[in-house]
Design an enzyme around this catalytic site. Structure first.
Site, PDB file in Angstrom:
ATOM      1  N   SER A 124      -4.658   1.235  -3.139  1.00 15.36           N
ATOM      2  CA  SER A 124      -3.523   0.833  -2.365  1.00 15.36           C
ATOM      3  C   SER A 124      -2.685  -0.391  -3.179  1.00 15.36           C
ATOM      4  O   SER A 124      -1.757  -0.491  -2.962  1.00 15.36           O
ATOM      5  CB  SER A 124      -3.867   0.070  -1.027  1.00 15.36           C
ATOM      6  OG  SER A 124      -4.846  -1.033  -1.560  1.00 15.36           O
ATOM      7  N   LYS A 161      -4.515  -7.372  -0.816  1.00 15.35           N
ATOM      8  CA  LYS A 161      -3.342  -7.155  -0.703  1.00 15.35           C
ATOM      9  C   LYS A 161      -2.498  -8.247  -0.931  1.00 15.35           C
ATOM     10  O   LYS A 161      -2.839  -9.447  -1.195  1.00 15.35           O
ATOM     11  CB  LYS A 161      -3.229  -6.910   1.007  1.00 15.35           C
ATOM     12  CG  LYS A 161      -3.577  -5.715   1.669  1.00 15.35           C
ATOM     13  CD  LYS A 161      -3.013  -4.111   1.021  1.00 15.35           C
ATOM     14  CE  LYS A 161      -3.701  -3.028   1.616  1.00 15.35           C
ATOM     15  NZ  LYS A 161      -5.131  -2.770   1.072  1.00 15.35           N
TER      16      LYS A 161
END
Length: 207
Positions: A124, A161
């Site tokens: 990701s 993230k």
């Protein structure tokens, strides 16, 4: 660490047992019921005492917001940076059972200084060079700014993230167009920042 009273030790042992068996810490009501307290408020007072003695951390706004701190201290007793693999629900990220090994790397080579390494799972964040299997160097802090790459715990899931705060909402952005942002409503969901990314070690360079 200050010594625990017998009653505090009972509460602490119950918390550890619940996490080991169920993967989650107990609620105040569960502590009161199992240890014979008259109310959940009595359990809360014991939890506050344990927090003052720095053996647990109370996470505000969560019925199961209890984190054990002693294992984090033990993980830092060995030289080198602890490498964290999978993280179990409800447990401190530096709990001993999460530490795969210690890497003999100087924490001060990172700015700010790294406190642990986290094994990256998935792609990701690949567009900024954080690849599956890499070791992410992390500085443990909850003082973060918009745009920083963070290690965040959303409820019981740990993720890497880029952070964006918008009022009572936090967006955790991937660096890969195939992944949608994770939206966290702070009024109803629990978010804990475990630290900020301060560097990358390619796993193949160290194996």
């Amino acid at each position: 660490m200050k010594p625990l009273t017998p009653r505090q030790q009972q509460v602490f042992d119950l918390i550890k047992s619940k996490i080991e068996v169920t993967g989650m810490p107990p609620t105040r009501a569960e502590i009161a019921r199992e240890l014979g307290f008259r109310s959940a408020n009595a359990a809360e007072e014991h939890l506050k005492a344990l927090a003052r003695k720095q053996v647990i951390e109370i996470v505000p706004g969560a019925s199961r917001g209890i984190r054990i701190l002693l294992e984090e201290e033990a993980a830092n007793d060995e030289p080198g940076l602890p490498l964290i693999g999978r993280v179990a629900a409800g447990e401190p990220i530096l709990a001993q059972e999460h530490v795969e090994m210690h890497y003999q790397v100087d924490p001060s080579m990172f700015r700010p200084q790294a406190d642990f390494l986290l094994r990256v799972h998935g792609e990701s964040m690949k567009d900024i060079g954080i690849m599956d299997g890499d070791l992410l160097a992390v500085h443990k802090t909850q003082d973060v700014r918009n745009g920083q790459v963070v290690v965040a715990r959303v409820e019981d899931d740990v993720t890497v993230k880029r952070l964006e705060r918008k009022g009572s909402t936090v967006l955790l952005h991937a660096e890969n167009e195939e992944f949608a942002p994770i939206e966290v409503d702070l009024t109803s969901q629990q978010l804990t920042i475990e630290g900020i990314a301060v560097g990358i070690i390619r796993n193949t360079d160290w194996m």
